[in-house]
Write an enzyme that holds these catalytic residues in place. Structure first.
Site, PDB file in Angstrom:
ATOM      1  N   SER A 131     -63.698 -48.301 -27.531  1.00  0.00           N
ATOM      2  CA  SER A 131     -65.080 -48.544 -27.120  1.00  0.00           C
ATOM      3  C   SER A 131     -66.016 -48.541 -28.313  1.00  0.00           C
ATOM      4  CB  SER A 131     -65.530 -47.470 -26.127  1.00  0.00           C
ATOM      5  OG  SER A 131     -66.866 -47.713 -25.754  1.00  0.00           O
ATOM      6  N   LYS A 185     -60.151 -45.058 -20.499  1.00  0.00           N
ATOM      7  CA  LYS A 185     -61.105 -46.109 -20.892  1.00  0.00           C
ATOM      8  C   LYS A 185     -61.693 -46.796 -19.651  1.00  0.00           C
ATOM      9  CE  LYS A 185     -63.512 -48.882 -23.492  1.00  0.00           C
ATOM     10  NZ  LYS A 185     -63.688 -50.175 -22.983  1.00  0.00           N
ATOM     11  N   HIS A 188     -64.266 -44.492 -18.416  1.00  0.00           N
ATOM     12  CA  HIS A 188     -65.387 -44.606 -19.364  1.00  0.00           C
ATOM     13  C   HIS A 188     -66.269 -45.780 -18.955  1.00  0.00           C
ATOM     14  CE1 HIS A 188     -67.184 -46.765 -22.759  1.00  0.00           C
ATOM     15  NE2 HIS A 188     -67.337 -45.613 -23.376  1.00  0.00           N
ATOM     16  N   ASN A 189     -65.634 -46.921 -18.687  1.00  0.00           N
ATOM     17  CA  ASN A 189     -66.412 -48.106 -18.320  1.00  0.00           C
ATOM     18  C   ASN A 189     -67.092 -47.935 -16.968  1.00  0.00           C
ATOM     19  OD1 ASN A 189     -65.295 -49.116 -20.665  1.00  0.00           O
ATOM     20  ND2 ASN A 189     -64.930 -51.133 -19.811  1.00  0.00           N
ATOM     21  N   GLU A 192     -70.049 -46.040 -17.649  1.00  0.00           N
ATOM     22  CA  GLU A 192     -70.960 -46.993 -18.326  1.00  0.00           C
ATOM     23  C   GLU A 192     -71.724 -47.821 -17.280  1.00  0.00           C
ATOM     24  OE1 GLU A 192     -69.026 -49.399 -21.502  1.00  0.00           O
ATOM     25  OE2 GLU A 192     -69.613 -51.139 -20.319  1.00  0.00           O
TER      26      GLU A 192
HETATM   27  C1  6PG Z   1     -66.952 -50.752 -24.544  1.00  0.00           C
HETATM   28  C2  6PG Z   1     -67.346 -51.700 -23.441  1.00  0.00           C
HETATM   29  C3  6PG Z   1     -66.506 -52.947 -23.480  1.00  0.00           C
HETATM   30  C4  6PG Z   1     -67.065 -54.116 -22.705  1.00  0.00           C
HETATM   31  C5  6PG Z   1     -67.135 -53.899 -21.222  1.00  0.00           C
HETATM   32  C6  6PG Z   1     -68.100 -54.811 -20.533  1.00  0.00           C
HETATM   33  O1  6PG Z   1     -66.583 -49.644 -24.192  1.00  0.00           O
HETATM   34  O2  6PG Z   1     -67.038 -51.124 -25.711  1.00  0.00           O
HETATM   35  O3  6PG Z   1     -67.173 -51.089 -22.204  1.00  0.00           O
HETATM   36  O4  6PG Z   1     -65.213 -52.579 -23.096  1.00  0.00           O
HETATM   37  O5  6PG Z   1     -68.280 -54.490 -23.233  1.00  0.00           O
HETATM   38  O6  6PG Z   1     -65.847 -54.127 -20.730  1.00  0.00           O
HETATM   39  O7  6PG Z   1     -67.775 -54.782 -19.204  1.00  0.00           O
HETATM   40  P1  6PG Z   1     -68.364 -55.754 -18.128  1.00  0.00           P
HETATM   41  O8  6PG Z   1     -68.258 -57.148 -18.662  1.00  0.00           O
HETATM   42  O9  6PG Z   1     -67.498 -55.537 -16.928  1.00  0.00           O
HETATM   43  O10 6PG Z   1     -69.787 -55.328 -17.932  1.00  0.00           O
END
Ligand code: 6PG
Length: 472
Positions: A131, A185, A188-189, A192
């Site tokens: 990430s 991860k 984590h997302n 996010e």
């Molecule tokens: C990270 C982000 C990366 C990505 C996302 C975007 O941790 O660096 O999460 O993995 O930008 O996957 O996800 P979406 O396109 O589903 O919003």
């Protein structure tokens, strides 16, 4: 062909792959990148500083021949079929003992499947979530490896060198068995998504609900980033709100279409939480609201017929107090979002035998990643005090912080409801808190209803056993 033997290789020279290789080269490793697109292979070498050992190629054969044996290589290609295709193309050139790492956002069951398939060929394979986006890859990402521990240990010096550092500690650590790295991860997302949704609601409430100007919005988020809600996502929100469009001179954010896209990791988090029966309303809501955003035409239609109720609440008299209440409400909801994700990790660890240590997870999320935030140090401490903590809400420090702010989030939710501004993330956080702290929930009624119409039986609080009643 080249005579130089390279320490590490990456397959897929998009922004992440290219920047991670340049980061490794900065730390003294000789690196090689493979991409079938000659422009991308050339771009890697063009961006490399003079004197650094960086090579790009479009030839799998050259790539495999130039890597030191046993080879260490990472795939940074889109999740799904491209990962399987890259593995299939590479395998004929690899030898037993070589290490293949999947650094993408792969769906965790795919990682387990690939691990077994490659182990049969004597190849080490592990999934490692990365990430931090483009800048993170270049100057220090957070990395979440799991699976083949022996293989990870061999590469630990490389990853610890390139990872983000917090108090001198690298934001990378072996997390656990099997697909633990990809699973962490994924969550984590999910977190996010949850925090991004809360920030979008905050922006909507301030702008549409309370009529604050673009300048004020920018100031508020900039100020927040110097407070307890300090985090990467708050920081970039302030910067986004500041940016003007070069052609129109308007704030760029106001010109961006409101249809939010998604690649799937938030949805996977929610889907798997449902499978594990872990309540995760903030992440569910965040996915739902991205889905809602796609219904543009219907929303525009409905906006003409379904009017907002007339506001009964007065305009806040003291903006300073309101901003503090809103910040407290955001802090509350953000903590509850982390609590939900970490509760999912606890259950997943037991279900899939990952052996996760949640203190370690919080520790490597403190820097480099998208959900890095000042509060992660408090979260780390909570798990350090009690490694088997059932839920962050039960930690005295985190629980105390929520109690101190509950009045404010209740006020903010009421304000939003009164003005017809959708704040499902704030509401989900508050309802999760209210449900979790309810020793008794009204689900006794649901049990009675199930028994009434389907003879599904129920348990009693005053007697042991399974009961069924002839209700009518
Ligand atoms: C990270 C982000 C990366 C990505 C996302 C975007 O941790 O660096 O999460 O993995 O930008 O996957 O996800 P979406 O396109 O589903 O919003």
């Amino acid at each position: 062909m080249t005579d130089t033997k390279y320490d590490f290789g990456i397959v897929g020279l998009g922004v992440m792959g290219r920047n991670l290789l340049l980061n490794m080269a900065d730390h003294g490793f000789s690196v090689m990148g493979l991409d079938l697109d000659p422009k991308k292979a050339a771009a890697l070498e063009e961006e490399a500083e003079a004197g650094k050992s960086v090579k790009g190629t479009t030839s799998i054969q050259e790539f495999a021949a130039a890597l030191k044996s046993p080879r260490a290589l990472m795939l940074l290609v889109p999740a799904g079929k491209p990962v399987d295709a890259a593995i299939d193309n590479l395998v004929p050139y690899l030898e037993p003992g070589d290490i293949v790492i999947d650094g993408g956002n792969s769906y965790f069951p795919d990682t387990d499947r690939r691990f077994t398939a490659l182990a049969e060929k004597g190849l080490h394979f592990f999934g490692m979530g990365i990430s931090g986006g483009e800048k993170g890859a270049r100057f220090g990402p957070s990395m979440m490896p799991g699976g083949d521990r022996e293989a990870y240990e061999r590469l630990r010096p490389v990853f610890e060198a390139v990872a983000a550092k917090v108090n001198g500690e690298p934001c990378v650590a072996y997390l656990g068995n099997g697909s633990a790295g990809n699973y962490v991860k994924m969550v984590h997302n999910g977190i996010e998504y949850g925090i991004m949704q809360l920030l979008a609601e905050t922006y909507d409430l301030l702008k549409r609900g309370l009529g604050r100007s673009d300048d004020e919005l920018q100031r508020i988020f900039e100020e927040w980033n110097n407070s307890e809600v300090q985090s990467f996502l708050v920081e970039i929100t302030g910067q986004i709100l500041k940016k003007t469009d070069e052609t129109t001179g308007q704030r760029l954010v106001n010109l961006i279409s409101d249809r939010a896209r998604q690649k799937g990791t938030g949805k996977w988090t929610s889907q798997n939480a449902m499978d594990l029966q872990v309540p995760l309303p903030n992440i569910d809501m965040a996915v739902t609201m991205r889905d809602m955003s796609a219904y543009k035409e219907e929303r525009v239609l409905a906006s003409k017929t379904l009017a907002t109720p007339p506001t009964t609440d007065q305009d806040p008299e003291n903006w300073y107090i309101l901003e503090t209440q809103l910040r407290n409400a955001f802090y509350f909801a953000m903590l509850v979002t982390y609590a939900q994700g970490l509760a999912q990790l606890r259950v997943a660890s037991a279900t899939y035998n990952y052996g996760l240590h949640l203190e370690e997870v919080a520790k490597i999320w403190r820097g480099g990643c998208i959900i890095r935030a000042a509060c992660l140090e408090d979260i780390r401490k909570a798990y350090s005090n009690d490694p088997i903590l059932l839920n962050l809400l039960l930690d005295p420090g985190i629980g105390g912080a929520l109690l101190e702010r509950q009045e404010d989030i209740r006020y903010i939710v009421k304000l939003a409801i009164d003005r017809g501004i959708p704040v499902p993330g704030y509401m989900a956080a508050l309802s999760y808190f209210d449900a979790y702290r309810s020793g008794t929930l009204p689900t006794n009624l649901i049990q009675a209803q199930r028994d009434y119409f389907g003879a599904h039986t129920y348990e009693r609080i005053d007697q042991e056993g399974i009961f069924h009643t002839q209700w009518s």
